[in-house]
Design an enzyme around this catalytic site. Sequence first.
Site, mmCIF file in Angstrom:
data_model
loop_
_atom_site.group_PDB
_atom_site.id
_atom_site.type_symbol
_atom_site.label_atom_id
_atom_site.label_comp_id
_atom_site.label_asym_id
_atom_site.label_seq_id
_atom_site.Cartn_x
_atom_site.Cartn_y
_atom_site.Cartn_z
ATOM 1 N N VAL A 118 0.941 -1.441 -0.083
ATOM 2 C CA VAL A 118 0.447 0.311 -0.407
ATOM 3 C C VAL A 118 0.602 1.385 -0.187
ATOM 4 O O VAL A 118 1.799 1.318 0.544
ATOM 5 C CB VAL A 118 -1.058 0.421 1.322
ATOM 6 C CG1 VAL A 118 -2.332 -1.010 1.237
ATOM 7 C CG2 VAL A 118 -0.785 -0.078 2.396
ATOM 8 N N HIS A 119 0.110 2.526 -0.610
ATOM 9 C CA HIS A 119 0.941 3.437 -0.830
ATOM 10 C C HIS A 119 -0.099 4.481 -1.201
ATOM 11 O O HIS A 119 -0.891 4.340 -1.256
ATOM 12 C CB HIS A 119 2.441 3.586 -1.298
ATOM 13 C CG HIS A 119 1.537 3.374 -3.547
ATOM 14 N ND1 HIS A 119 1.450 2.090 -3.526
ATOM 15 C CD2 HIS A 119 1.506 3.794 -4.134
ATOM 16 C CE1 HIS A 119 0.360 1.486 -4.442
ATOM 17 N NE2 HIS A 119 1.085 2.845 -4.808
ATOM 18 N N GLN A 120 0.596 6.145 -0.639
ATOM 19 C CA GLN A 120 -0.516 7.109 -0.159
ATOM 20 C C GLN A 120 0.012 7.934 -1.644
ATOM 21 O O GLN A 120 1.375 8.456 -1.972
ATOM 22 C CB GLN A 120 -0.176 7.708 0.784
ATOM 23 C CG GLN A 120 -0.775 9.374 0.616
ATOM 24 C CD GLN A 120 -2.710 9.599 1.344
ATOM 25 O OE1 GLN A 120 -2.787 9.382 1.073
ATOM 26 N NE2 GLN A 120 -1.759 10.438 2.159
#
Length: 158
Positions: A118-120
């Site tokens: 996951v990454h923003q």
Amino acid sequence: MRQLWAPWRLEYIQSADEQDACIFCRAHGLDDEAGLVVHRGELAFVLLNRFPYASGHLMVAPYRHEGELAGLAAEEALEIHGLTATGVGVLGAVMGPHGFNLGWNLGRIAGAGIVDHVHQHVVPRWAGDTNFMPVLADVKVMPEALDSTRRKLAEAWP
Ligand SMILES: [Zn+2]
């Protein structure tokens, strides 16, 4: 409403499955220049997107290979939020965008090239920026632009 048009991302999304290693796990193991790392925190880090929607497109990811948003520890989520907020400030000071889009792409259908880490995303926006977006698709120009942008942002990071 205008759509962000980034045709070179299609190749990225198509090829992401064929890479042997997760790009986030790989990036933080490289030096800053090779990994396009802008800042390293305790539990999470900030890197430039090699296939950006816009100039200065950052991503904030935990070091830990975690595919579920709900799988992030509270400390990781807090640090990702803090790094995101600082990234917005640094981009604002260095590149002077008119606004930002922030977001998490969860699942391939939502646009995630990498679905298991996951990454923003932090995407700076300029008025009329859809007009110059196709210019960024020039792969001969991109690497130098990325190097120079990475250096400027890393130097401005508080
Ligand atoms: Zn990973």
